[in-house]
Write a protein that holds these residues in place. Structure first.
Motif, mmCIF file in Angstrom:
data_model
loop_
_atom_site.group_PDB
_atom_site.id
_atom_site.type_symbol
_atom_site.label_atom_id
_atom_site.label_comp_id
_atom_site.label_asym_id
_atom_site.label_seq_id
_atom_site.Cartn_x
_atom_site.Cartn_y
_atom_site.Cartn_z
ATOM 1 N N ASP H 112 0.835 -1.200 0.000
ATOM 2 C CA ASP H 112 0.000 0.000 0.000
ATOM 3 C C ASP H 112 0.871 1.253 0.000
ATOM 4 N N TYR H 146 2.648 3.834 2.660
ATOM 5 C CA TYR H 146 1.910 4.598 3.673
ATOM 6 C C TYR H 146 2.509 4.343 5.042
ATOM 7 N N ARG H 148 2.574 3.735 8.877
ATOM 8 C CA ARG H 148 1.644 3.249 9.909
ATOM 9 C C ARG H 148 2.023 3.942 11.207
ATOM 10 N N TYR H 149 1.054 4.381 11.947
ATOM 11 C CA TYR H 149 1.337 5.123 13.189
ATOM 12 C C TYR H 149 0.279 4.841 14.238
ATOM 13 N N THR I 97 -8.576 12.094 2.055
ATOM 14 C CA THR I 97 -8.364 10.829 2.764
ATOM 15 C C THR I 97 -8.973 10.865 4.163
ATOM 16 N N TYR I 98 -8.808 11.984 4.855
ATOM 17 C CA TYR I 98 -9.195 12.021 6.271
ATOM 18 C C TYR I 98 -10.489 12.790 6.547
ATOM 19 N N THR I 100 -13.786 12.336 6.287
ATOM 20 C CA THR I 100 -14.836 11.691 7.069
ATOM 21 C C THR I 100 -14.314 11.257 8.438
ATOM 22 N N THR I 101 -13.017 10.958 8.538
ATOM 23 C CA THR I 101 -12.427 10.596 9.829
ATOM 24 C C THR I 101 -12.418 11.807 10.765
ATOM 25 N N LEU I 105 -14.313 11.771 14.399
ATOM 26 C CA LEU I 105 -13.613 11.874 15.683
ATOM 27 C C LEU I 105 -13.879 13.206 16.382
ATOM 28 N N SER J 33 -2.679 4.382 16.106
ATOM 29 C CA SER J 33 -3.444 5.606 16.275
ATOM 30 C C SER J 33 -4.924 5.401 15.980
ATOM 31 N N PRO J 34 -5.797 5.971 16.819
ATOM 32 C CA PRO J 34 -7.237 5.876 16.532
ATOM 33 C C PRO J 34 -7.601 6.587 15.217
ATOM 34 N N ILE J 35 -6.774 7.529 14.803
ATOM 35 C CA ILE J 35 -7.062 8.202 13.540
ATOM 36 C C ILE J 35 -6.824 7.253 12.373
ATOM 37 N N LEU J 36 -5.678 6.573 12.402
ATOM 38 C CA LEU J 36 -5.389 5.606 11.346
ATOM 39 C C LEU J 36 -6.451 4.518 11.322
ATOM 40 N N TYR J 37 -6.824 4.017 12.486
ATOM 41 C CA TYR J 37 -7.809 2.934 12.522
ATOM 42 C C TYR J 37 -9.180 3.410 12.052
ATOM 43 N N THR J 38 -9.576 4.592 12.506
ATOM 44 C CA THR J 38 -10.887 5.088 12.060
ATOM 45 C C THR J 38 -10.897 5.285 10.551
ATOM 46 N N ALA J 39 -9.807 5.860 10.030
ATOM 47 C CA ALA J 39 -9.727 6.047 8.581
ATOM 48 C C ALA J 39 -9.813 4.707 7.851
ATOM 49 N N MET J 45 -7.839 3.705 4.721
ATOM 50 C CA MET J 45 -6.517 3.186 5.069
ATOM 51 C C MET J 45 -6.625 1.665 5.179
#
Lengths: 149, 149, 149, 149, 149, 149, 149, 149, 149, 149
Positions: H112, H146, H148-149, I97-98, I100-101, I105, J33-39, J45
């Motif tokens: 990705d 991409y 990952r964080y 990309t973000y 809707t995130t 949140l 990160s909750p941002i990465l997971y939510t996205a 993502m």
């Protein structure tokens, strides 16, 4: 009651499963131009009642479906503009390149007016050529001068 | 140094004030098609060096202006799409009405590929007709099959 | 050499500084419709040679400017679509509301074809009315049936 | 519960399968204009309760479907702008050609304001003509001056 | 002869260099609304002859410039839509959020029709508030019912 | 699980088949503004939990549907911009005509900032008038100055 | 009868559930380029009859589905332009950055014409690099000079 | 002080009047790629200080003009999208045809992420061929996974 | 009287010819954020009177030019959207990309409302990193809950 | 086989009916990160295989649905641009206001290049404030200099 779009889709399906070509279908519909007939089957022109009956026989359409082929469609065959398909795009490109030239030369010859896209006919043929065959297109549209009043 | 657009404008001015027609100018440029020559003068095609010199004499262009006519232009003659001028719009309308038909019939005859808009030529003529003369357009473009690799 | 747009702007300036109205100017140009003449002065229609000479006298135009009024313009009077001016927008709105109705009723009466916007004429009049006068518009365009071929 | 769009589609289906014309349906609905009635049936205008009941009888609509015909629709009959259908496009072209002329002449006659597209009515008729019959359209809209405050 | 746009620009320059405010200018023009007057000075509304003369005195405009302020402008003050300026965008956002609500509630109260944007007036005031002052806007437009015909 | 759009559609169906008005429904939901409540029911604002329960009782919504009414919607009620519906378009037109005026006058009064569309409220009322009743709209939004940092 | 789009979706599903890669599938289809084959499976190119049969076996497609893979598709793989997906957008960005450079250098080398996108082939490879591997793309298209006529 | 656009125009004028080619100029600027140098001269890339001095000598640029060539430009060389020039359009068409294929195959090989258009280089060469020479383009961009964080 | 755009252009010219950096200029203007000051100099924010005087001294602006820097600009720094410049486009891509995130949140944490772009501040810093330094951006905007009424 | 869009919708349904929050779900998925997971859950993502399994357990997803979460999505979360939702629009507005400032300051600090949106990470936090809490956003993207070649 099917929509015109559903009839168009059904025609394409029937053509494929019956192994027919557009020219073959056109021959079965009547003595008119295969271009006019193909355009009608693709939802852009109309057939007469008897032409529609012939089309219905060839393609297994219902009476209601045949009737729809005789009605004026809501014209416009392209969903995205500029067209994304390369074959169709080349015509768009010709208009981009030659648009002002067409205007200049038609007005020089005929005066202020347009070439009708309604009182119009066209042909498409193969033009054999040793360097590779060519697509030959002939168009003829009535010149319509602007009415003075 | 003039831009191509300025040269195009100057040509239209000179043509008007000298009382020339596009066909007359084309005759003076060379034995090629008046369509190709008009398109070049309108900023869409190129002239050869000697054709450009002929055009320069006829229209009173400077050497620099003539040189620009031999360069590949940044093609695209229409500033608004769909075209607002009715004469040019009718070609856009033909593409709307017949686009999918052209694709169907050209592919049926030639296979998967396109009609070239580069290896292409065209003619425009008056077609006399008692119900009103017609604009007759002939196009011929090489068929290019998609390369398989 | 002025462009058509510059001629249009000059005409609007001259009209204002001479205190003329469009109808007054039209009367001086010839016996034709003030709508046709106004459209020509606004860059959308053509005048005959003698009409252009009359316009030139009334408005103080040069010979070159008058000549431009006899040439086919690059039509399209609106720079933004939908039109932002409310008076013009209302016509756009009518097309939005009645577009499919016009298609349904004209095809029902005339068959498959269009009302010509080229072989076309129109009038605008004041219609007195106690609840507030009305704008009365009459249009007449030749019906053009799709050619069968 | 059907949407307005579904009611519009059903009406077109019923009209076709019952062999009705828009004018025939309009006669059965009431004494009002066939244009207003057709526009209502195509989802752009409203019917009164009794007109809707008449329409329902003629076209086999349910009570719920008839009720929807009395509600203010979400107006806008065209899905693509500029319109791709040639018949409707010609009206768009008239607006392109005459837009600034309409503005000039209506303001000259009436002052600063607009022709209402709400307090508005229209007629469409066949105008017989030896060179080919014409579509005759009459429009009448109340002039609305800009309020000064 | 200046264009309306040039007059608008000059007014903004003169206002700045003379240290005037829109409200101050409006007071000098007449007893009408400062909103109407500001809109006229910004090229969207008209002034009467005497109002224009007052404006001319205050802002040092020529007679020709004053005359242009009495003419119907080509309305439309925004060059990009959606508006990029945040203050103006918030009104666009309100239309996005409340558009269907306005339609539902105005039609529920008044029937099928619109709020006129022509027979219309508005006020803007400061509404003092301990949590931060508020912009208070009042609008009033005549309800126009769709004409039945 | 229904989407917000499906809930909005169901509400409009239930309202119609129960013969309710938006004002009647709003009264049953709580003491808040019928504008806020209507906007929430049309998918643009949120209801509190108890307001949603009241709405559910009145309109026969399921628990899941009521829950969705308490969630922040994906705002934006208009599918085409400019709006095609004339009632909604008039607000767009006001923004076109008065956009720069609003900016000029609000900044003159308040400084550099905006009227909030979030900390915002509005009312719509009938304003009786002998020449025809008027739609009266009141808006109040907190002024937000640009933060300096 | 499935549409081309449905066949494309089915292929992606089958690929996923069978745990295949595009390169693996390409190997099973024939000796041609995996790029050409993947493009065909994604609805943009054609397969020969025997290639389609191989694809059908690997992916469990019906005879009708295989037949569709041999037909010229309606090309255009991107639904939104500019592309929203970052991987595809980077190619759009290259065109934005290098478009005029490509034109300048190709015309300098070859004269007035284009690189064919039809008589065209390409490769994609991994280019190992200690600072991070690179995507290496090779393109080769026939130069087509503008025909002079 | 000239703008970047004016510098780009001047460079094209100087190149023409001095009879230089892009490759010739590039040789004089430094050992870097003629593509990078041409892109810089066309306003899309930067030169180092010494490269800019070399360019200035060759093309007769002032010190200020040379300095501008070392600054990051506001990238984006195409004024209309899709591009109207056929040579540039063919790259757009490749993206239309192969966009989803590029995504599928690059992600299959690399995971990705994207091919960088910043850490990127390219070459253009003539590929001799008996059926007509070909344009050969090589691109190499770092793969960026991409984070990952 | 210069326009805001002309002042912005002059500032960029003066900055270049005086060899100043944005940070250097900001230091000379006042103790506020270099981001706010740079945005003001680029035509998107306002300076106070004394900040503007400082800017004028540093950059050689006239009194009139300095005055314009204290006025609310017509905001919107990008002429084409999506932005064609890669550096700015990446922010657009983040929103793609973000988007809707961010909505999910922020609403989960704060309830129904928005992050203000008016009561807002930001910082940009270099974040040293052995694998390559990073751009670190900090934003802080007041949460504004939707007003209930 | 579900599409990515169907998986995204199912996740939103399951989250709602199970009364989960995005942060709660993120905690159950892994230490990232909750941002990465939510996205990732919103279709923008990817998750690793074990993260996807955790998500599947929490949200009742099938094996096939979990597998889809590990695939590169077709990125782009916004269907209309500019975004109609006010929360998301504010980020668009920041880009409009600060776009050229970001470019100026990042290039001043780092040279010619971009902030990567791929090698990128972000945080969102509540920033307590007596005048109203604030949304605090931190972004960090690797600076990528343009490769010279």
């Amino acid at each position: 009651m099917p929509t015109r779009e559903e009839v168009t889709n059904k025609i394409q399906d029937e053509k494929r499963s019956r192994g027919l070509s557009w020219n073959k279908i056109a021959e079965g519909i009547g003595p008119g131009s295969p271009i006019l007939y193909t355009a009608a089957l693709l939802g852009q022109m109309t057939l007469t009642k008897s032409e529609a009956e012939n089309a219905a026989k060839l393609l297994g359409l219902s009476e209601a479906e045949a009737a729809i082929l005789t009605e004026s469609p809501n014209r416009g065959s392209l969903t995205t503009l500029p067209p994304t398909d390369p074959l169709i795009y080349r015509f768009y490109e010709l208009m981009q390149t030659y648009g002002t030239t067409w205007k200049a030369l038609i007005e020089e010859e005929f005066g202020d007016g347009i070439m009708s896209a309604i009182d119009f006919e066209m042909q498409i043929e193969r033009e054999p050529n040793v360097k590779g065959d060519r697509v030959k297109i002939g168009m003829s549209g009535k010149f319509l001068p602007y009415k003075r009043y």
